[in-house]
Design an enzyme around this catalytic site. Structure first.
Site, mmCIF file in Angstrom:
data_model
loop_
_atom_site.group_PDB
_atom_site.id
_atom_site.type_symbol
_atom_site.label_atom_id
_atom_site.label_comp_id
_atom_site.label_asym_id
_atom_site.label_seq_id
_atom_site.Cartn_x
_atom_site.Cartn_y
_atom_site.Cartn_z
ATOM 1 C CE LYS A 1 -53.058 67.397 73.519
ATOM 2 N NZ LYS A 1 -52.778 68.095 72.250
ATOM 3 N NE ARG B 1 -58.042 72.765 72.826
ATOM 4 C CZ ARG B 1 -58.281 71.479 73.124
ATOM 5 N NH1 ARG B 1 -57.301 70.719 73.616
ATOM 6 N NH2 ARG B 1 -59.490 70.960 72.955
#
Length: 286
Positions: free
Chosen positions: A229, A263
């Site tokens: 991210k 995740r």
């Protein structure tokens, strides 16, 4: 407050999953525009190859998405989203029939089809039930575990909604209110996701990561979705493609702070990270 992870469970298709050892959730995006190009799969053979690779690497859960939630992503119809997910689910069931599958969607109608027609075991809702109000009644009716993520706005507007006085306290307060409402509807298995990168600045993301243990005190499994991210690649001055080492580093911190599910795009690296952190904790407790 120390949470006994052996007593922390969710019911996935009639089998209890406990979190005495953290789980790894592998991301499979059946999309043409997800923020990390390496995660995109479109044809059935590509999906099958990705599933087999994740199975061999030790994934515990597969998370299928048919709608890109990257900042500024274009809207996709429910029909197109389900078509993509059905293609992915068909491929998963062909090569790993017993896989525990999570469906990454904020639409109740899409979640229902994936659970009823393909046996998906978990619903992962980035909007926390705020984009489609019918989601919560659907999850309650289906009796499947629900990933409750924190977000403000939608993928098109969320990055303009980062005004918090105390980001950790406000995110926990919002999630706690929603948990109360979900419990009232009969949703028993809830997984908490602070929503890294969703309506949060880079600094706010790091604050939540540092204080992840506060989320664990809620008494439900905590999912950390940090993989590749912008908090990683913006900080390091790289790209999503160059963010694997940073992802491993932050995943290790998340596990140390109490995360129960990672995740990730890169399953093998995450499985190794879990094993090493577990070995360190076992040594501490010996």
């Amino acid at each position: 407050m120390k949470i006994d992870k052996k007593n922390l469970t969710i019911n996935t298709g009639g089998a209890l999953m406990d979190f005495s050892i953290p789980k790894v959730m592998g991301i499979i995006n059946v999309t043409p525009d997800s923020f990390f190009s390496g995660s995109r799969t479109n044809c059935r053979e590509e999906i099958k190859e990705r599933v087999c690779s994740m199975r061999e690497a030790g994934a515990d859960i597969l998370d299928l998405g048919g709608y890109s939630s990257r900042p500024g992503a274009e809207d996709v119809s429910a029909e197109e989203e389900y078509s993509r997910l059905a293609r992915g689910l068909e491929a998963v069931r062909a090569v790993w029939p017993e896989a525990i599958v999570s469906i990454d969607t904020f639409r109740g109608c899409v979640a229902r089809k994936c659970v009823e027609e393909w046996g998906a075991e978990i619903v992962n809702d980035i909007s926390g039930g705020m984009l489609y109000p019918e989601m919560w009644p659907v999850v309650a009716d289906l009796k499947v575990p629900y990933v409750l993520m924190h977000m403000r706005g939608n993928p098109q507007t969320m990055q303009a909604m980062t005004d918090y006085a105390d980001v950790t306290a406000e995110v926990i307060s919002d999630l706690a209110r929603k948990v109360y409402e979900l419990r009232g509807l009969g949703v028993n298995d809830i997984i908490i996701d602070p929503g890294f990168g969703f309506a949060k600045t880079v600094g706010q993301n790091f604050r939540i990561l540092d204080e992840l243990g506060e989320f664990c005190k809620m008494g439900m499994p905590v999912l950390a979705g940090l993989s590749r991210k912008s908090m990683i690649w913006k900080t390091l001055g790289t790209t999503p493609e160059g963010s694997l080492p940073g992802t491993v580093a932050l995943d290790a911190i998340a596990l140390d702070r109490g995360a129960d599910i990672l995740r990730v795009h890169d399953v093998a690296e995450a499985v190794q990270t879990v094993r090493l952190i577990q070995a360190m904790k076992e040594q501490e407790e010996a």
